[in-house]
Design an enzyme around this catalytic site. Structure first.
Site, PDB file in Angstrom:
ATOM      1  N   GLN A   1       0.616   4.462   8.032  1.00 17.41           N
ATOM      2  CA  GLN A   1       1.699   3.913   8.994  1.00 17.41           C
ATOM      3  C   GLN A   1       2.775   3.288   8.340  1.00 17.41           C
ATOM      4  OE1 GLN A   1       3.613   0.652   9.835  1.00 17.41           O
ATOM      5  NE2 GLN A   1       1.816  -0.420  10.052  1.00 17.41           N
TER       6      GLN A   1
ATOM      7  N   GLY B   1       0.908  -1.159   0.061  1.00 21.82           N
ATOM      8  CA  GLY B   1       0.103   0.072   0.003  1.00 21.82           C
ATOM      9  C   GLY B   1       0.729   1.325  -0.090  1.00 21.82           C
ATOM     10  N   TYR B   2       2.170   0.922  -0.102  1.00 21.20           N
ATOM     11  CA  TYR B   2       3.057   2.392   0.081  1.00 21.20           C
ATOM     12  C   TYR B   2       3.137   3.063  -1.452  1.00 21.20           C
ATOM     13  CZ  TYR B   2       4.219   1.119   4.810  1.00 21.20           C
ATOM     14  OH  TYR B   2       4.337   0.697   6.385  1.00 21.20           O
ATOM     15  N   GLN B   3       2.790   4.225  -1.472  1.00 21.56           N
ATOM     16  CA  GLN B   3       2.738   4.778  -2.860  1.00 21.56           C
ATOM     17  C   GLN B   3       2.402   3.990  -3.879  1.00 21.56           C
ATOM     18  OE1 GLN B   3       2.709   7.595  -1.013  1.00 21.56           O
ATOM     19  NE2 GLN B   3       3.924   8.562  -2.613  1.00 21.56           N
TER      20      GLN B   3
END
Length: 348
Positions: A348, A60-62
């Site tokens: 997060q 889900g990061y970037q």
């Protein structure tokens, strides 16, 4: 650099885990403060030179570009067997639930996406990013068991859960013969110590590794008064987590700065030296070379009993914030907060 076993696993990890949420295309995700591939590669390479072998990212990061940057850099700068790669999967989306995608299918799809992004055949640690109240924990554990047996995952971890959830999940895994969670990635630092209530005690008794995120409180524990950064200015999620308690937290931050000056070290070194005495390997984000260099130095710094007490004394209990404030059955069901595109899930 120092190394240790990750809980009940055979993974030998550096005491500093490089957090890769700050890597990724800022035009292809939720955060405007992330850095491009060229600068990400410089930091990853420097981390490897300093002995860091443990890297944490997430699908889900970037929009997956963090995984892509990390995977390409590690292929160029390291041997696969010499590094420990962790990534995370999100809960099922509302669309998946409505289309009948099971928890097991969801995990299979998520790991395949991450492996494509990373350009790897397996990950060392696959982390359940946050509790999915709309998917049975049996289905999650069964799905994780399948990807472990398929050779795509070596060990499993969990993030953003309560101690009772981790205890019940591992009890069920033990009963059913599924892999147990060997690590927990929770929110823990000098100005947010709620993990000490129950989670830390559970982990100590069951030898579950603590690898907390936000180790420097999104930069707050590394900045002297008046200093700022792009993330401090633009990270709305971090402001959401820390602004409400900023007045009391500042007392602790000032003490970190005071001790750093007395010891002729950085605030990063003081804050992480304290945390390293509590956990296995904090996840430390870096968007500049001096960030990773300061993190590496912290491993060799020992605080005195008096210094630890001085840092801890002003702390007052905090309310749950961020993901954990949403991580209850009622709130999750009401708000459907687990859409992949929801910024809250990416914070997060």
């Amino acid at each position: 650099m120092q190394y240790t076993k990750l809980g009940n696993s055979d993974l030998n990890v550096s005491r500093i885990c490089m957090g890769c949420m700050g890597f990724g295309d800022p035009n292809n995700g939720q955060h405007s403060w992330t850095i491009d591939e060229e600068h990400s590669r410089e930091i990853i390479k420097r981390g490897l030179e300093l002995g860091i072998n443990f890297f944490d990212t997430a699908v889900g990061y970037q929009s997956g570009t963090s995984e892509q940057y990390l995977g390409r850099a590690l292929r160029d700068f390291a041997k696969r067997d010499d590094v420990i790669v962790a990534t995370k999967f999100l809960p099922r989306t509302q669309e998946e639930i409505e289309s009948g995608i099971s928890g097991q299918q969801h995990i299979q799809n998520m790991i395949d996406t991450s492996l494509r992004n990373l350009g790897m055949e397996y990950v060392d640690l696959y982390i359940y990013h946050m509790w999915d109240y709309r998917t049975l924990i049996y289905d999650i554990l069964d799905g994780l068991d399948r990807v472990v047996k398929a050779g795509k995952v070596r060990y499993i971890g969990i993030s953003n859960c309560f101690a009772y959830q981790l205890a019940k999940a591992n009890a069920l895994a033990q009963k059913e013969g599924f892999p147990e969670f060997v690590s927990i990635q929770g929110h823990y630092n000098l100005i947010f110590r709620e993990e000490e209530r129950e989670m830390a005690k559970l982990c100590a008794e069951d030898n579950i590794a603590m690898t907390p995120y936000s180790a420097l409180a999104s930069g707050r524990l590394s900045k002297h008064p008046g200093e700022t950064s792009k993330r401090l200015v633009e990270d709305s999620y971090a402001k959401f987590k820390y602004d409400a308690s900023a007045k009391n937290d500042q007392i602790i931050i000032d003490r970190v700065a005071e001790l750093a000056q007395k010891r002729s070290v950085s605030m990063t070194e003081i804050a992480l030296a304290w945390l390293l005495e509590k956990v296995t390997a904090p996840v430390v984000g870096a968007t500049k070379l001096h960030h990773v260099e300061g993190a590496a130095k912290s491993v060799d710094l020992c605080l005195t009993d008096g210094e630890r007490a001085y840092l801890e004394e002003p702390y007052v209990p905090h309310k749950l914030v961020g993901v954990m404030a949403q991580n209850t059955p009622a709130v999750a069901a009401e708000k459907h907060v687990w859409s992949t595109g929801n910024q809250k899930i990416q914070g997060q």
